[in-house]
Write a protein that holds these residues in place. Structure first.
Motif, mmCIF file in Angstrom:
data_model
loop_
_atom_site.group_PDB
_atom_site.id
_atom_site.type_symbol
_atom_site.label_atom_id
_atom_site.label_comp_id
_atom_site.label_asym_id
_atom_site.label_seq_id
_atom_site.Cartn_x
_atom_site.Cartn_y
_atom_site.Cartn_z
ATOM 1 N N ILE A 156 0.848 -1.179 0.000
ATOM 2 C CA ILE A 156 0.000 0.000 0.000
ATOM 3 C C ILE A 156 0.888 1.235 0.000
ATOM 4 O O ILE A 156 1.882 1.308 0.704
ATOM 5 N N TRP A 157 0.514 2.185 -0.790
ATOM 6 C CA TRP A 157 1.337 3.391 -0.901
ATOM 7 C C TRP A 157 1.328 4.162 0.402
ATOM 8 O O TRP A 157 0.308 4.285 1.068
ATOM 9 N N PRO A 158 2.490 4.755 0.795
ATOM 10 C CA PRO A 158 2.631 5.315 2.137
ATOM 11 C C PRO A 158 1.876 6.602 2.384
ATOM 12 O O PRO A 158 1.499 6.884 3.506
ATOM 13 N N GLY A 159 1.640 7.412 1.384
ATOM 14 C CA GLY A 159 0.963 8.678 1.665
ATOM 15 C C GLY A 159 0.468 9.327 0.391
ATOM 16 O O GLY A 159 0.962 9.066 -0.705
ATOM 17 N N LEU A 160 -0.520 10.197 0.526
ATOM 18 C CA LEU A 160 -1.117 10.821 -0.643
ATOM 19 C C LEU A 160 -0.106 11.693 -1.377
ATOM 20 O O LEU A 160 -0.031 11.680 -2.594
ATOM 21 N N LYS A 161 0.706 12.437 -0.637
ATOM 22 C CA LYS A 161 1.671 13.308 -1.295
ATOM 23 C C LYS A 161 2.669 12.493 -2.097
ATOM 24 O O LYS A 161 2.992 12.813 -3.244
ATOM 25 N N ASP A 162 3.184 11.409 -1.506
ATOM 26 C CA ASP A 162 4.132 10.565 -2.217
ATOM 27 C C ASP A 162 3.465 9.902 -3.423
ATOM 28 O O ASP A 162 4.059 9.793 -4.489
ATOM 29 N N ALA A 163 2.218 9.459 -3.224
ATOM 30 C CA ALA A 163 1.507 8.803 -4.328
ATOM 31 C C ALA A 163 1.280 9.764 -5.479
ATOM 32 O O ALA A 163 1.276 9.374 -6.638
ATOM 33 N N PHE A 164 1.097 11.053 -5.166
ATOM 34 C CA PHE A 164 0.834 12.029 -6.206
ATOM 35 C C PHE A 164 2.104 12.470 -6.935
ATOM 36 O O PHE A 164 2.055 12.826 -8.096
ATOM 37 N N THR A 165 3.238 12.503 -6.259
ATOM 38 C CA THR A 165 4.372 13.200 -6.840
ATOM 39 C C THR A 165 5.596 12.344 -7.113
ATOM 40 O O THR A 165 6.501 12.781 -7.803
ATOM 41 N N ASN A 166 5.674 11.136 -6.588
ATOM 42 C CA ASN A 166 6.901 10.378 -6.769
ATOM 43 C C ASN A 166 6.750 9.291 -7.833
ATOM 44 O O ASN A 166 6.642 9.595 -8.998
ATOM 45 N N VAL A 167 6.721 8.020 -7.438
ATOM 46 C CA VAL A 167 6.688 6.948 -8.426
ATOM 47 C C VAL A 167 5.385 6.192 -8.331
ATOM 48 O O VAL A 167 4.676 6.272 -7.340
ATOM 49 N N SER A 168 5.076 5.434 -9.384
ATOM 50 C CA SER A 168 3.860 4.642 -9.371
ATOM 51 C C SER A 168 4.153 3.156 -9.457
ATOM 52 O O SER A 168 3.357 2.354 -9.033
ATOM 53 N N SER A 169 5.262 2.772 -10.040
ATOM 54 C CA SER A 169 5.622 1.367 -10.118
ATOM 55 C C SER A 169 7.113 1.264 -10.372
ATOM 56 O O SER A 169 7.744 2.237 -10.791
ATOM 57 N N PRO A 170 7.725 0.111 -10.144
ATOM 58 C CA PRO A 170 9.151 -0.022 -10.371
ATOM 59 C C PRO A 170 9.577 0.261 -11.805
ATOM 60 O O PRO A 170 10.727 0.576 -12.061
ATOM 61 N N ASP A 171 8.636 0.153 -12.751
ATOM 62 C CA ASP A 171 9.000 0.363 -14.147
ATOM 63 C C ASP A 171 8.843 1.807 -14.605
ATOM 64 O O ASP A 171 9.186 2.127 -15.734
ATOM 65 N N ALA A 172 8.294 2.662 -13.745
ATOM 66 C CA ALA A 172 8.062 4.035 -14.172
ATOM 67 C C ALA A 172 9.393 4.731 -14.407
ATOM 68 O O ALA A 172 10.232 4.802 -13.521
ATOM 69 N N HIS A 257 -6.571 8.652 -2.331
ATOM 70 C CA HIS A 257 -6.826 9.124 -0.965
ATOM 71 C C HIS A 257 -7.150 7.960 -0.033
ATOM 72 O O HIS A 257 -6.590 7.847 1.070
ATOM 73 N N LEU A 258 -8.031 7.062 -0.474
ATOM 74 C CA LEU A 258 -8.418 5.923 0.364
ATOM 75 C C LEU A 258 -7.255 4.980 0.615
ATOM 76 O O LEU A 258 -7.165 4.360 1.677
ATOM 77 N N SER A 259 -6.354 4.885 -0.340
ATOM 78 C CA SER A 259 -5.247 3.935 -0.206
ATOM 79 C C SER A 259 -4.233 4.351 0.857
ATOM 80 O O SER A 259 -3.466 3.522 1.334
ATOM 81 N N ARG A 260 -4.238 5.614 1.243
ATOM 82 C CA ARG A 260 -3.199 6.053 2.178
ATOM 83 C C ARG A 260 -3.733 6.370 3.577
ATOM 84 O O ARG A 260 -2.953 6.532 4.509
ATOM 85 N N ILE A 261 -5.058 6.478 3.732
ATOM 86 C CA ILE A 261 -5.577 6.804 5.059
ATOM 87 C C ILE A 261 -5.748 5.517 5.868
ATOM 88 O O ILE A 261 -5.964 4.443 5.303
ATOM 89 N N PRO A 262 -5.638 5.600 7.182
ATOM 90 C CA PRO A 262 -5.745 4.385 8.006
ATOM 91 C C PRO A 262 -7.170 3.840 8.037
ATOM 92 O O PRO A 262 -8.139 4.556 7.841
ATOM 93 N N LYS A 263 -7.271 2.540 8.290
ATOM 94 C CA LYS A 263 -8.570 1.898 8.469
ATOM 95 C C LYS A 263 -9.037 2.148 9.900
ATOM 96 O O LYS A 263 -8.216 2.387 10.789
ATOM 97 N N PRO A 264 -10.346 2.092 10.150
ATOM 98 C CA PRO A 264 -11.428 1.811 9.190
ATOM 99 C C PRO A 264 -11.661 2.990 8.243
ATOM 100 O O PRO A 264 -11.531 4.147 8.634
ATOM 101 N N HIS A 265 -11.994 2.652 6.999
ATOM 102 C CA HIS A 265 -12.249 3.690 6.017
ATOM 103 C C HIS A 265 -13.561 4.406 6.315
ATOM 104 O O HIS A 265 -14.478 3.809 6.881
ATOM 105 N N PRO A 266 -13.670 5.663 5.930
ATOM 106 C CA PRO A 266 -14.926 6.384 6.150
ATOM 107 C C PRO A 266 -16.025 5.818 5.273
ATOM 108 O O PRO A 266 -15.745 5.209 4.229
ATOM 109 N N PRO A 267 -17.277 5.986 5.646
ATOM 110 C CA PRO A 267 -18.368 5.565 4.752
ATOM 111 C C PRO A 267 -18.223 6.243 3.397
ATOM 112 O O PRO A 267 -17.901 7.434 3.313
ATOM 113 N N LEU A 268 -18.448 5.483 2.341
ATOM 114 C CA LEU A 268 -18.309 6.056 1.007
ATOM 115 C C LEU A 268 -19.309 7.172 0.764
ATOM 116 O O LEU A 268 -19.019 8.131 0.045
#
Length: 522
Positions: A156-172, A257-268
């Motif tokens: 799971i990606w560590p944080g929204l900022k990192d997910a938005f600005t750094n890498v997406s996969s080892p091949d990127a 956003h959902l991938s980086r916030i802790p569980k339990p997830h908010p109601p959709l």
């Protein structure tokens, strides 16, 4: 209750036989939120959170024609699962879900879309698919042929900022795919199921010298108070309509956003109410009004191109008999991915969101409009003065547009609202006379340039930074790319060409610092 289980129940309910009568509910996002809220309150899901996924796998209409989604999102059924209560929703909500959970474009109409509170139209299926990917954890799936059926999980990606600005996969990589790039071995699940797969498939076998017909085509609802039927403005539209791109981008943003916030997830239901309202967790920048600006931060063009390529490679493995993927080399797939990404980032993310006339309730043009001779070389900046307050919601901006049109037609005696475009403080541009018709905004110069007005009085204050950026950078660059505005265009404040204080002292002083601002010689 597991939020992702509720999500798949929503999709699952759509595949049950439709009720005898169509939904009486309007096709609006609030109705979708209502359905989610009822499910979250009433439907029982096993603690293991697998019941809904097992149930959706049994729905032939969904899984049989979407191998990419099936492979990357849907889990194998468990022996300990039980079916959810399929009668928990009212017949009206079940009928509504039936209509919106599958997206389609045919005979000039678009199906599976709803009107959002910000005035945009959103395809529901790619939105829900993105939410599901985020709830499962944004991960990297392996593309190697010996694990196509099993290896669909990753870190799971560590944080929204990192997910938005750094890498997406080892091949990127740092550059777009090319004929020297290595064959990809992984794919980012979230981007693959929301944007990358559909981008790649749409651009396969298209000419690489022009956009495919209908990329980002808008449409009109039969009515705005209780919309039911959505008709596209171009009957040659591809599936990558404006509504589909909106839904896919919303799904990608909320999934990240959902991938980086802790569980339990908010109601959709709560998450969507915030996103299509004042902003997620009270952040006014994280809402649907600014999806394109946030989309630019979500992924770079090289990264997205890599993901489109990876999605096409995966589809080629999953569906070796696919008519559009047969006999396509890795180099050809890389070229498709590069071109598709360029078109998406420049023609969609790189352009402002413009509400068409039908969206704000424009009255008909009186008479016959005069066509412009494009491209034009001038851009004139105005402020409306009246209405004086900036409009910050779709409802207030649309009302201001109707008010100005009535004044221009009934009091001024003009054929239509005078401006070419009007910019609100809600994140949107509103079409006036548009790109192709002579306006009534700058006396003596109407046929030589476009007139763009900010809603508000900017004598002593400035428009929002987002609105300023739209007029300074985004709108002109988009018009230049489309061949509507010359690259060497000149920019003027209205007062330079007429006896008026428009566009206000504060705004005009700022205009004098902008690129393309031109001093009028006496």
């Amino acid at each position: 209750m597991k939020a992702w289980g509720v999500l798949w129940i929503v999709l699952g309910l759509s595949l049950w036989p439709k009720p005898g009568t169509a939904s009486s509910l309007p096709m609006v996002m609030d109705s979708i939120i209502q359905a989610l809220e009822e499910l979250e309150q009433k439907v029982l899901v096993t603690e293991a959170g697998v019941t809904a996924s097992a149930w959706i796998l049994s729905a032939k209409n969904y899984s049989s024609h979407n191998s990419l989604h099936q492979h990357l999102l849907l889990k194998a059924p468990s022996q300990n699962t039980t079916e959810p209560d399929t009668h928990s929703l009212s017949p009206e909500l079940q009928a509504l879900i039936s209509e919106v959970a599958q997206h389609d474009v045919r005979d000039g109409q678009e199906y599976g879309v709803v009107l959002a509170p910000d005035g945009s139209t959103v395809a529901v299926k790619p939105l829900l698919v993105g939410l599901e990917a985020g709830l499962q954890g944004r991960s990297v799936a392996n593309l190697s042929s010996d694990c196509l059926d099993t290896c669909d999980t990753g870190a799971i990606w560590p944080g929204l900022k990192d997910a938005f600005t750094n890498v997406s996969s080892p091949d990127a990589g740092a550059t777009l795919p090319n004929d020297k790039a290595k064959t990809p071995t992984t794919v980012d699940r979230l981007l693959a199921v929301t944007l990358a797969g559909d981008l790649g498939l749409t651009f396969l076998h298209r000419s690489q010298t022009w956009s495919p017909p209908g990329l980002g085509i808008e449409g009109c609802w039969d009515q705005l108070s209780a919309p039911r039927v959505f008709t596209l403005l171009d009957h040659k539209a591809s599936r990558l309509t404006m509504a589909f791109l909106n839904g896919a981008l919303d799904g990608a943003l909320l999934g990240a956003h959902l991938s980086r916030i802790p569980k339990p997830h908010p109601p959709l239901s709560r998450l969507l109410r915030e996103y299509y309202g004042a902003g997620v967790d009270g952040d006014p920048a994280f809402r649907s009004n600014f999806r394109r600006q946030n989309g630019v931060a979500l992924t770079s063009a090289p990264t997205l191109a890599q993901q489109v390529w990876e999605a096409l490679v995966l589809l080629q493995k999953l569906e070796p008999g696919h008519p559009r993927l047969q006999n396509m080399s890795q180099k050809q797939l890389a070229q498709v991915a590069t071109f598709a990404t360029k078109e998406f980032t420049e023609a969609f993310l790189g352009c402002p969101a413009i509400h068409p006339r039908c969206r704000w309730g424009a009255a008909p043009y009186r008479g016959h409009p005069t066509p412009l001779r494009l491209p034009l070389g001038l851009l004139y900046v105005h402020h409306t003065y009246v209405p004086a307050p900036p409009c910050t919601t779709f409802q207030s901006c649309a009302a201001d547009m109707r008010s100005m049109q009535r004044f221009h037609q009934n009091v001024r005696g003009w054929a239509d609202i005078g401006y070419s475009f009007v910019v609100g403080s809600d994140g949107y541009v509103y079409q006036g006379r548009g790109w192709h018709w002579v306006g009534a905004h700058t006396l003596g110069y109407n046929s030589r340039g476009f007139g763009v007005a900010f809603v508000g009085n900017y004598t002593g204050s400035l428009p929002s930074e987002a609105a300023l950026n739209t007029v300074r950078d985004v709108l002109p660059s988009c018009a230049i790319r489309a061949g509507l505005l010359r690259p060497d265009y000149k920019l003027f404040g209205h007062r330079q060409l007429g006896k008026t204080d428009c566009p206000g002292n504060a705004l005009f002083n700022l205009l004098r610092t902008w690129p393309h601002f031109t001093v009028v010689e006496n």
